[in-house]
Scaffold this active site. Structure first.
Site, PDB file in Angstrom:
ATOM      1  CG  HIS A  90      -2.144  -0.785   1.092  1.00 35.67           C
ATOM      2  ND1 HIS A  90      -3.057  -0.579   0.084  1.00 35.67           N
ATOM      3  CD2 HIS A  90      -2.646  -1.814   1.841  1.00 35.67           C
ATOM      4  CE1 HIS A  90      -4.064  -1.436   0.206  1.00 35.67           C
ATOM      5  NE2 HIS A  90      -3.834  -2.202   1.262  1.00 35.67           N
ATOM      6  CB  CYS A 144      -1.846   3.859  -4.259  1.00 42.47           C
ATOM      7  SG  CYS A 144      -2.879   2.486  -4.845  1.00 42.47           S
TER       8      CYS A 144
END
Length: 319
Positions: A90, A144
């Site tokens: 993440h 991301c």
């Protein structure tokens, strides 16, 4: 690269198992990269450290452990050495007064270790600034908001290079994103502190000495050299998300879209490939596959067309 120079790597894959943020392909990504580093790029297995949150992992990819591994790698570096960091997991962002992203918002980017002790773009800036002259530090971040993950590194391929893409069927796709709102809610739950500032929560949880330099009281933005040896290949732009793909329980095929694209390009291109070529071709792979993320390249002008990981040509077979 001269014989005798070291090739050092730290590979981090976070799947966040049994949490609301669970991913599936990140550990696969870094194990695949380890094989490529050893077989193609001449890394010695003992010089490749792999941190994952797989069951029974001896060393988890916490913020402290990732920082330790990266700091040790930089401390070992000598002029001419090749350093490499691959992260799959993440990514997130948080408000900043220091710079603006492509969508106009002021933000800083970070990766999210398994304990949420963020490692920020400022931390990577500090690591690159510590390199001895002539050593290089290449980062692949399949996460991301990874565009710009080395603070103030020059954009070579970025938002201005966006190409139109088709929409991807999202049935097997999970974004590797944790929104600022989710990040703040999670840290508030852990710390019990009522504050809108991420740094206050992290300092309360991990201590002033255990958090990103971005949040340290003594942090000062020093002058950055005009050109350095930091090279960032990001899975997407700062205002985009990167995809984690799972093809189903029956096949067990799970991977990060950007990491997989890198693997495909390296498999197709047996000879030397530059950093620019690798990012450009990975963009094309993702475009053909229908993904909307746009990998980016941040580096000095010289390193833009330098060979990825400065690999030596493999000897021709005599058979």
């Amino acid at each position: 690269m001269e014989e005798g120079k070291k090739r050092l790597a730290t590979l981090v894959g976070c799947n966040y198992p049994n949490t609301p943020h669970e991913l599936h392909g990140c550990i696969n990504d870094v194990h695949a990269m380890r094989e490529v580093l050893v077989r193609r790029f001449g890394f010695h297995p003992r010089d490749v450290e792999v941190l994952t949150d797989a069951p029974r992992s001896k060393v988890l990819p916490t913020g402290a452990n990732i920082r330790r591994a990266l700091a040790t790698m930089v401390d070992r570096a000598q002029p001419g050495d090749v350093l490499f960091f691959h992260y799959s997991g993440h990514g997130t962002w948080f408000p900043s007064t220091g710079k603006r992203a492509g969508d106009g918002r002021q933000r800083d980017e970070a990766i999210v270790p398994c304990d949420f002790n963020l490692i920020t773009d400022v931390d990577f800036r500090h690591l690159v600034n510590r390199l001895p002259e002539g050593a290089s530090f290449t980062i692949i971040s399949d996460s991301c908001h990874s565009g710009g993950l080395i603070d103030k590194e020059k954009e070579q391929i970025g938002p201005s290079s966006v190409l139109p893409t088709a929409a991807k069927d999202s049935s097997s796709q999970v974004d590797k994103a944790i929104s600022f709102e989710s990040l703040l809610a999670h840290l508030t739950f852990l710390s019990g502190i009522d504050s809108p500032h991420v740094g206050e929560h992290l300092s309360g949880l991990f201590g002033a000495e255990g958090v990103s330099a971005k949040f340290a009281a003594a942090f000062e933005r020093g002058k950055m050299p005009l050109a350095d040896e930091g090279i960032l290949l990001s899975g997407c732009q700062a205002n985009e998300t990167s995809a984690d793909m799972c093809q189903g329980k029956d096949t067990g095929r799970a991977y990060g879209a950007f990491s997989n694209a890198i693997q495909m390009v390296l498999k197709e291109q047996e000879g030397l490939v530059s950093n620019r070529e690798l990012v450009t071709r990975a963009r094309e792979v993702l475009r053909r596959q229908g993904f909307s993320q746009h990998p980016c390249l941040y580096s000095s002008d010289e390193n833009t067309d330098a060979t990825f990981l400065w690999q030596r040509p493999r000897p021709r077979s005599t058979m």
